[in-house]
Enzyme design. Sequence first.
Site, PDB file in Angstrom:
ATOM      1  N   ASP A 168       0.850  -1.165  -0.029  1.00 30.47           N
ATOM      2  CA  ASP A 168      -0.054   0.001   0.078  1.00 30.47           C
ATOM      3  C   ASP A 168       0.864   1.337  -0.095  1.00 30.47           C
ATOM      4  O   ASP A 168       2.248   1.048  -0.082  1.00 30.47           O
ATOM      5  CB  ASP A 168      -1.002   0.075   1.241  1.00 30.47           C
ATOM      6  CG  ASP A 168      -2.280   0.720   0.866  1.00 30.47           C
ATOM      7  OD1 ASP A 168      -2.077   1.860   0.532  1.00 30.47           O
ATOM      8  OD2 ASP A 168      -3.482   0.087   1.116  1.00 30.47           O
TER       9      ASP A 168
ATOM     10  N   ASP B 209     -12.347  -2.314  11.239  1.00 32.90           N
ATOM     11  CA  ASP B 209     -11.617  -0.901  11.502  1.00 32.90           C
ATOM     12  C   ASP B 209     -12.622   0.258  12.052  1.00 32.90           C
ATOM     13  O   ASP B 209     -12.439   1.277  12.394  1.00 32.90           O
ATOM     14  CB  ASP B 209     -10.611  -0.461  10.738  1.00 32.90           C
ATOM     15  CG  ASP B 209     -10.922  -0.342   9.295  1.00 32.90           C
ATOM     16  OD1 ASP B 209     -12.159  -0.944   8.882  1.00 32.90           O
ATOM     17  OD2 ASP B 209     -10.627   0.762   8.517  1.00 32.90           O
TER      18      ASP B 209
ATOM     19  N   GLU C 283      -9.924   2.923  -5.317  1.00 30.26           N
ATOM     20  CA  GLU C 283      -9.565   4.212  -5.071  1.00 30.26           C
ATOM     21  C   GLU C 283      -8.330   4.756  -5.646  1.00 30.26           C
ATOM     22  O   GLU C 283      -7.423   5.328  -5.113  1.00 30.26           O
ATOM     23  CB  GLU C 283      -9.067   4.417  -3.513  1.00 30.26           C
ATOM     24  CG  GLU C 283     -10.265   4.107  -2.457  1.00 30.26           C
ATOM     25  CD  GLU C 283      -9.986   4.251  -0.966  1.00 30.26           C
ATOM     26  OE1 GLU C 283     -10.891   4.907  -0.400  1.00 30.26           O
ATOM     27  OE2 GLU C 283      -8.731   4.156  -0.471  1.00 30.26           O
TER      28      GLU C 283
ATOM     29  N   HIS D 283      -2.984   3.264  -4.544  1.00 32.71           N
ATOM     30  CA  HIS D 283      -2.237   2.858  -3.210  1.00 32.71           C
ATOM     31  C   HIS D 283      -0.703   2.267  -3.438  1.00 32.71           C
ATOM     32  O   HIS D 283      -0.216   1.296  -2.853  1.00 32.71           O
ATOM     33  CB  HIS D 283      -3.166   1.584  -2.702  1.00 32.71           C
ATOM     34  CG  HIS D 283      -4.576   1.859  -2.122  1.00 32.71           C
ATOM     35  ND1 HIS D 283      -4.524   2.672  -0.793  1.00 32.71           N
ATOM     36  CD2 HIS D 283      -5.787   2.101  -2.750  1.00 32.71           C
ATOM     37  CE1 HIS D 283      -5.789   2.949  -0.461  1.00 32.71           C
ATOM     38  NE2 HIS D 283      -6.413   2.520  -1.579  1.00 32.71           N
TER      39      HIS D 283
ATOM     40  N   GLU E  70      -4.582   1.593   9.290  1.00 34.93           N
ATOM     41  CA  GLU E  70      -4.047   2.799   9.521  1.00 34.93           C
ATOM     42  C   GLU E  70      -4.038   3.145  11.061  1.00 34.93           C
ATOM     43  O   GLU E  70      -3.102   3.582  11.561  1.00 34.93           O
ATOM     44  CB  GLU E  70      -4.977   3.876   8.970  1.00 34.93           C
ATOM     45  CG  GLU E  70      -4.691   4.186   7.405  1.00 34.93           C
ATOM     46  CD  GLU E  70      -5.854   3.375   6.692  1.00 34.93           C
ATOM     47  OE1 GLU E  70      -6.229   2.294   7.010  1.00 34.93           O
ATOM     48  OE2 GLU E  70      -6.286   4.163   5.714  1.00 34.93           O
TER      49      GLU E  70
END
Length: 541
Positions: A195, A428, A322, A258, A479
Amino acid sequence: IKAVTLLICLLVQSSLFAQDNLSALIPFPNKIVQKDMQRKFTIAEGTYIELSSDSLSFEAEYLQKMLRERMGVTLSIKKGPAKNGKAIKLEITPSIKGREHYVLNISDRGISVTGATRGAVFYGITTLDQILLGDIINTKQRRVSALLIEDQPRIASRMLMLDPARHFLPIDDVKLFVAQMAKYKYNVLQLHLTDDQGWRIEIKKYPMLTDIGARRNPKGGMKGPDNGFYTQEQLRDLVRYAADRNVEIIPEIDIPGHTSAIIAAYPQLGCKHTDTLTKVIGKNMNLMLCASNDAVYEMYKNIIGELAAVFPSKQIHLGGDESVIEENWAKCDRCQSLKKRLNYEKDSSLMNYFFGKMLSFVREEGKLPLLWCELDNIRLPASKYLFSYPKDATLISWRNDLTPKCIELTRQSGNPLILAPGEFTYFDYPQYTNDLPEENNWGMPITTLKKVYAFDPGYGLSEQDQAHIVGVCGTLWGEAIKDINRAFYMTYPRALALAEAGWTNMEHRSWDSFRDRMYSNLSYLLKAGVSFRVPFELAQK
Ligand code: TNX
């Protein structure tokens, strides 16, 4: 405070709820034939574990260890038929249909665990383990009540996703994670290996990928939590460790977005590259691999080749989420001429060119591609200018609002679909108001335990319309996950709820029953040193 509250919670719960041979079963089996509970098999000195073939020796040792922990006896392991019949038999029975279908038969004369595969036998053992966990009094007396279970899963792929790219998790921690998920009959770990914040897999042909890309903090040597990578040797060992527990590892290398970490190591792969770029690894860069650069394809062909050799899984996950096309391909002269040459109208159509090449590398290795169901935000109906998913790709849905669209898209196209809708399966997301000491990526959404349990992987569709839904995935983006304790804390107990959503047919599921069965499992997790969030709110009501 947490531990004390938990203890109170457990004490209250265990006095309120029956402890019997079904009281700790998660996921709940799909077929139980309860026998006369008064008949019991007693594990005595001479009882031994009998296996039908050497291929079951891991399972036999696993069972031996489990019985030692639960009952304090160490049974010997033998091959061939038990002389006095007082045995726990493990047997591969090819005639049993279904790869994970196990039959656990407990009578007053013995116990047998059978299935067509090692994985099925392993599952019979994990169910027996939970029977002993729940049935405290009998277990203390080394007795097991008679019971017949014939069980198999609703959903073929029951997955969890770990993201050691954002914060590195040492390989032994990944193993711990696998060991726990296996107990709840999860069978796939999706490992997000690359990533913006890190490149975590050794690629022998390109050592700079890890020399530079595995160091988010350039000062920290290779020490975690920000720095580190797995050698291919370590990953092969992990694959074997997981396979013993019926867990397949699907590697993910996320492209074309990413990709800050690889671009930091090899700046020429990006569309916009400056000298300052080389040392910056991390999100918010919004970098992408350049669609018009042949060096990108050459390098990924080799990377995919090495990946395929390390992971025996049939699938390779290539990400696809993304992408910031406007900031990259739309502003890149070479991409614009490529677009003209291909006669594409939209920049996003370059995805077809990009993935056309990348997917062919996956196929050349005899593998199948997995992709996030998001490319070009699947604006339906697909026109020839938008990205269209090839038939052999399995898709995985993620954003809440996209999931119904992904289901519809794949229902029409026939592509297999794995469901990871944020509001049900993102671990998450916070579990309860304000329970996150660390910064959370998402802010608003909260995925409570109850919400996860409410997840129906069939989305209420007819049997025919949900036939292409092959998997569910609990996704833990990294993260805010700085170490394995945090990873466990966010995963459990929600992973127990998802395990049941993936395994157990709707007619055998009930929130009240699940909640009661959860408490003994929490006490197990506590003993096993697996951190989890105490669901205080359930005891308060
Ligand atoms: C979106 S969900 C991502 C991840 C991030 C997550 C949270 C998905 C397919 N992609 O890369 O970790 O948001 O920030």
